[in-house]
Structure formats: C-alpha cells, structure tokens
Design a protein around this motif. Structure first.
Motif, mmCIF file in Angstrom:
data_model
loop_
_atom_site.group_PDB
_atom_site.id
_atom_site.type_symbol
_atom_site.label_atom_id
_atom_site.label_comp_id
_atom_site.label_asym_id
_atom_site.label_seq_id
_atom_site.Cartn_x
_atom_site.Cartn_y
_atom_site.Cartn_z
ATOM 1 N N GLY A 87 0.708 -1.313 0.131
ATOM 2 C CA GLY A 87 0.083 -0.044 0.077
ATOM 3 C C GLY A 87 0.745 1.158 -0.101
ATOM 4 N N ARG A 88 0.578 2.287 -0.930
ATOM 5 C CA ARG A 88 1.417 3.349 -1.101
ATOM 6 C C ARG A 88 1.463 4.256 -0.031
ATOM 7 N NH1 ARG A 88 1.284 8.707 -1.552
ATOM 8 N NH2 ARG A 88 -0.916 8.570 -1.178
ATOM 9 N N GLU A 89 0.176 4.522 0.756
ATOM 10 C CA GLU A 89 0.373 5.258 1.956
ATOM 11 C C GLU A 89 1.051 4.641 3.069
ATOM 12 O OE1 GLU A 89 -3.543 6.379 3.072
ATOM 13 O OE2 GLU A 89 -3.883 7.717 1.168
ATOM 14 N N PHE A 90 1.150 3.490 3.346
ATOM 15 C CA PHE A 90 1.706 2.657 4.540
ATOM 16 C C PHE A 90 3.346 2.823 4.059
ATOM 17 C CE2 PHE A 90 2.395 -1.708 6.817
ATOM 18 C CZ PHE A 90 2.826 -0.737 8.065
ATOM 19 N N VAL A 91 3.645 2.547 2.891
ATOM 20 C CA VAL A 91 5.396 2.330 2.447
ATOM 21 C C VAL A 91 5.655 3.615 2.642
ATOM 22 C CG1 VAL A 91 6.680 2.237 0.420
ATOM 23 C CG2 VAL A 91 4.836 0.523 0.798
ATOM 24 N N ILE A 92 5.025 4.842 1.953
ATOM 25 C CA ILE A 92 5.765 6.231 2.346
ATOM 26 C C ILE A 92 5.969 6.703 3.924
ATOM 27 C CG2 ILE A 92 5.369 8.598 1.801
ATOM 28 C CD1 ILE A 92 6.303 7.178 -0.559
ATOM 29 N N LYS A 93 4.750 6.046 4.588
ATOM 30 C CA LYS A 93 4.898 6.319 5.898
ATOM 31 C C LYS A 93 6.038 5.649 6.516
ATOM 32 C CE LYS A 93 2.442 5.519 10.282
ATOM 33 N NZ LYS A 93 1.311 4.732 10.965
ATOM 34 N N ALA A 94 6.164 4.398 6.085
ATOM 35 C CA ALA A 94 7.488 3.632 6.702
ATOM 36 C C ALA A 94 8.725 4.161 6.247
ATOM 37 C CB ALA A 94 7.365 2.210 6.209
ATOM 38 N N TYR A 95 8.831 4.999 5.078
ATOM 39 C CA TYR A 95 10.006 5.503 4.438
ATOM 40 C C TYR A 95 10.548 6.789 5.099
ATOM 41 C CZ TYR A 95 11.305 2.754 0.128
ATOM 42 O OH TYR A 95 11.909 1.656 -0.714
ATOM 43 N N LYS A 96 9.250 7.477 5.571
ATOM 44 C CA LYS A 96 9.313 8.958 6.102
ATOM 45 C C LYS A 96 10.062 8.274 7.686
ATOM 46 C CE LYS A 96 6.295 11.723 3.595
ATOM 47 N NZ LYS A 96 5.000 12.394 3.565
ATOM 48 N N ARG A 97 9.568 7.373 8.184
ATOM 49 C CA ARG A 97 9.939 6.951 9.669
ATOM 50 C C ARG A 97 11.457 6.575 9.476
ATOM 51 N NH1 ARG A 97 7.083 3.975 13.612
ATOM 52 N NH2 ARG A 97 5.378 5.407 12.798
ATOM 53 N N ALA A 98 11.842 5.881 8.572
ATOM 54 C CA ALA A 98 13.161 5.302 8.296
ATOM 55 C C ALA A 98 14.248 6.585 8.056
ATOM 56 C CB ALA A 98 13.298 4.606 7.138
ATOM 57 N N VAL A 99 13.832 7.664 7.453
ATOM 58 C CA VAL A 99 14.516 8.802 7.249
ATOM 59 C C VAL A 99 14.701 9.525 8.826
ATOM 60 C CG1 VAL A 99 14.524 11.259 6.339
ATOM 61 C CG2 VAL A 99 13.881 9.248 4.785
ATOM 62 N N SER A 100 13.434 9.611 9.363
ATOM 63 C CA SER A 100 13.720 10.323 10.601
ATOM 64 C C SER A 100 14.579 9.506 11.699
ATOM 65 C CB SER A 100 12.385 10.179 11.287
ATOM 66 O OG SER A 100 11.638 9.248 11.755
ATOM 67 N N LEU A 101 14.768 8.130 11.541
ATOM 68 C CA LEU A 101 15.633 7.565 12.321
ATOM 69 C C LEU A 101 16.909 7.111 11.587
ATOM 70 C CD1 LEU A 101 12.668 4.735 13.654
ATOM 71 C CD2 LEU A 101 13.801 6.657 14.916
ATOM 72 N N LYS A 102 17.174 7.754 10.627
ATOM 73 C CA LYS A 102 18.436 7.687 9.833
ATOM 74 C C LYS A 102 18.962 6.105 9.563
ATOM 75 C CE LYS A 102 20.146 11.872 12.342
ATOM 76 N NZ LYS A 102 19.822 12.630 11.030
ATOM 77 N N TYR A 103 18.103 5.653 8.795
ATOM 78 C CA TYR A 103 18.184 4.255 8.212
ATOM 79 C C TYR A 103 19.343 4.592 7.149
ATOM 80 C CZ TYR A 103 14.964 0.871 10.434
ATOM 81 O OH TYR A 103 14.338 0.139 11.300
ATOM 82 N N ARG A 104 19.845 3.757 6.748
ATOM 83 C CA ARG A 104 20.573 3.939 5.319
ATOM 84 C C ARG A 104 20.119 3.321 4.394
ATOM 85 N NH1 ARG A 104 24.720 0.330 5.653
ATOM 86 N NH2 ARG A 104 26.519 1.571 5.102
ATOM 87 N N PHE A 105 20.091 4.276 3.216
ATOM 88 C CA PHE A 105 19.462 3.821 1.926
ATOM 89 C C PHE A 105 19.933 3.503 0.739
ATOM 90 C CE2 PHE A 105 16.248 5.913 4.493
ATOM 91 C CZ PHE A 105 15.106 5.802 3.957
ATOM 92 N N PHE A 106 19.249 2.880 -0.072
ATOM 93 C CA PHE A 106 19.742 2.234 -1.293
ATOM 94 C C PHE A 106 20.598 0.974 -1.223
ATOM 95 C CE2 PHE A 106 19.109 6.948 -3.055
ATOM 96 C CZ PHE A 106 17.750 6.890 -2.615
ATOM 97 N N SER A 107 21.405 0.728 -2.280
ATOM 98 C CA SER A 107 22.044 -0.424 -2.723
ATOM 99 C C SER A 107 22.799 -0.999 -1.335
ATOM 100 C CB SER A 107 23.233 -0.454 -3.731
ATOM 101 O OG SER A 107 22.313 -0.112 -4.825
ATOM 102 N N PHE A 108 23.706 -0.277 -0.700
ATOM 103 C CA PHE A 108 24.398 -0.763 0.509
ATOM 104 C C PHE A 108 23.810 -0.391 1.810
ATOM 105 C CE2 PHE A 108 28.754 -0.606 -1.773
ATOM 106 C CZ PHE A 108 28.618 -2.169 -2.141
#
Length: 346
Positions: free
Chosen positions: A313-334
């Motif tokens: 679901g788009r809304e749930f995924v974007i919500k999760a991505y925004k949460r990941a950004v706020s918690l400084k997850y590492r993004f993309f290939s590595f």
C-alpha cells in the motif's frame, strides 16, 4: 497515477556509501501489512520472525564488471555500461561520452575495442566488440569495473567487488546486484535451515528493467525494459507444491518477486522455463504467487518503489520511508532493508 505520490525527501548523507560489517548487521524495518504496524530490528533478527511455514526465494544472478572505461580515437574519455548481451560479441550498452555516433569506435586497454553499430532507444546503443566468447569475457573481467550505482561515490576495489555480490551468486549476467540478497550471511542461512525454512533459487539478470529512471508523470505510462529470467522445472514444481499446501512465499528482493510473478499464471501456478520478462508491477496489481517481500529502500519516484507499494500500500510504504528517514536508516544498494509481511508478532 501521479508520480509525485511516490516522492519523499532523503538527506544525501543517508545514502549508504559502503556495506555494513558484518552484512547481517544492517537494520531491518518490519512492516506488518495486516496490522499496519512497524517494528525496528536488525537483519540478524530475521530468523526469529520465520518458521517452517516460510519459503524464501532468492535471485542467484552474479554481477559481472559491466562498467568499462575507454577512449575515442581523439583520446576523449568514454564510459560504457554493458546492460545486455544481444548475441555473441554484440551488446546493448549505455554510453557516456560526447559527440559519439553510429560507426564510431571506442578503445579499451589490452587490445579490446568496440564499434557503435545501432541506436536502440536514444539512451542505449548496440555495440560490437572485436573479440567474442571466452576471450571477450576474460577481457571484460580483466578491465571492467564493478557497476556500482552513481550515487555510491566509493572507488572500485576488490573489496567493493566482493561486497556488491550476494554470497550465493552463481549465474553470471547482472549489471547491478539484487541488493536485498546482500544482507545474507552463512550464519543467517544456517539458522534458517535449522528452523526448517526452505530456500529456492531463481535467476533474473538485473539490467535496465530494474534501474532505468521513470520519465513520465503518469506512472501507468512507464515502459519496463525486458530482462532475462529463468526458473528450472524442479524449482517450479517444488514451489507450486509448497504454495498449494499453504506455505508462505517470501521473495528476497524485487527481482525475485518479478521473476515469480512473470512465471506465474492467474491461477497461481508457476511455470518453468527461461525467457525475457518485462512485467511492470504498480499499485492495483493482483499478486499471483508472492506473499511477502524482503527489499532494500528504493529511490524516490522509482518503479521499484511502485512495486513495493503494490504489495504493502502506497500510504503505508511512504509512512515507513519517512519513519526510516527520521531514524536515519541507510538507503539504497548498500543500505538497510525492509521485511514486508503479515501477522508476525502478537
């Protein structure tokens, strides 16, 4: 469907530049689709979520050094990214260099050169090398560079070549890694085996269909490039039996998911074989075989983000991505990884 719906803000410093060590120490964001719940773990916790009712499907493609640095006859630098072997010494490639036209030659070291023979779609060209077969393959291996994405600024090295390869890679042919598989270690595989989690292998050679940018405002109008994929008869038969018995099919990465869906019919039966696939999965798609997905975090407005949104679901995924950004997850290939699932905890 407006592409802006799949945008999110990502600080550049969150784009991972190297692999975390050990591989399975990457962070794991767990999305429960049924309960709309998010949990924060590490990849080494994955076996704790899985049981003998789960089946993993991984992509065993092997990355080859598809990025080649050459020169024009004038001496100007040219970068060539090999994306698909058309036949023999002819390849499809993306070429970076000024004022190149059909008929021009590009010169590499060790006596290797190629000629641009055809324009494919404006961005990709067909090229023909002066070598073929095993001799060409050995030269590409000798002078080619790891085809890491442009957002990774780390210089190529033997360590990068090792890091940008899954530990179970077998079948040579990818111009990019199936990155969800990069998190697996032998320790994780051993734990999954002890828990009775079965693992099967398919092949999709990652090419333009996976990483080409979306250049239309309405995502429905986007066209996916084809990629070569295969599932052997024994694997298809086993997966069909397990699926029909109620087992939970977990695709490791979007490439494994695309392969399974491309070879499954609408009744949920998986066919074996080898073929070009250009299946395009975006919100509204009816999944035929895949239940859950392990996947890295993808670029804004990318076809891979559309695909993840089609499952969770788009809304749930974007919500999760925004949460990941706020918690400084590492993004993309590595970067870090997501597990999209249902009812994994009380």
């Amino acid at each position: 469907m407006d592409i802006k719906l799949f945008d999110y803000k990502l600080p550049p410093e969150l784009i991972a530049q190297k692999q975390i060590k050990p591989r399975d120490y990457s962070r794991l964001l767990v999305l429960d689709m049924a309960r709309q719940k998010i949990a924060h773990k590490h990849f080494y916790d994955l076996p704790d979520f899985l049981t003998d009712n789960d089946v993993l499907v991984v992509n065993e493609t092997k990355v080859f050094p598809a990025r080649m640095l050459g020169k024009k006859i004038s001496g100007g630098k040219v970068e060539v990214l090999l994306t698909e072997n058309i036949k023999g010494s002819s390849w499809q490639a993306m070429i970076g260099g000024r004022n190149l036209k059909i008929g021009d030659s590009i010169y590499f070291t060790k006596g290797l050169n190629c000629q641009i023979t055809k324009d494919i779609d404006g961005k990709s060209k067909e090229i023909k090398f002066n070598k073929t077969g095993k001799s060409l393959e050995k030269l590409i291996d000798a002078i080619g560079h790891t085809p890491i994405p442009p957002y990774i600024k780390t210089k190529d090295s033997q360590q990068i070549k090792k890091d940008y390869q899954t530990i179970y890679a077998k079948t040579r042919g990818s111009a990019a890694a199936p990155t969800a598989g990069l998190h697996f270690t032998q320790r994780i595989l051993d734990k999954l085996d002890k828990k009775g989690v079965k693992i099967f292998k398919v092949t999709l050679h990652v090419s333009l269909g996976t990483f080409a940018p979306v250049e239309v405002e309405d995502i429905i109008k986007h066209k996916i490039h084809h990629e070569w994929a295969s599932i052997d008869k024994k694997t298809a038969t086993s997966l069909n039996r397990l699926k029909s018995s109620g087992k939970n099919i977990i695709a490791v990465g979007t490439t494994s998911a695309r392969t399974l869906e491309a070879f499954a019919d609408k009744s949920g039966q998986l066919k074996s074989g080898a073929k070009w696939v250009n299946i395009y999965i975006y919100p509204g798609y009816q999944w035929n075989f895949v239940d859950n997905l392990i996947t890295n975090f993808h670029l804004p407005k990318s076809s891979l983000l559309f695909m993840v949104s089609a499952l969770a679901g788009r809304e749930f995924v974007i919500k999760a991505y925004k949460r990941a950004v706020s918690l400084k997850y590492r993004f993309f290939s590595f970067g870090d990884v997501m597990f999209i699932t249902k009812n994994r905890w009380k």
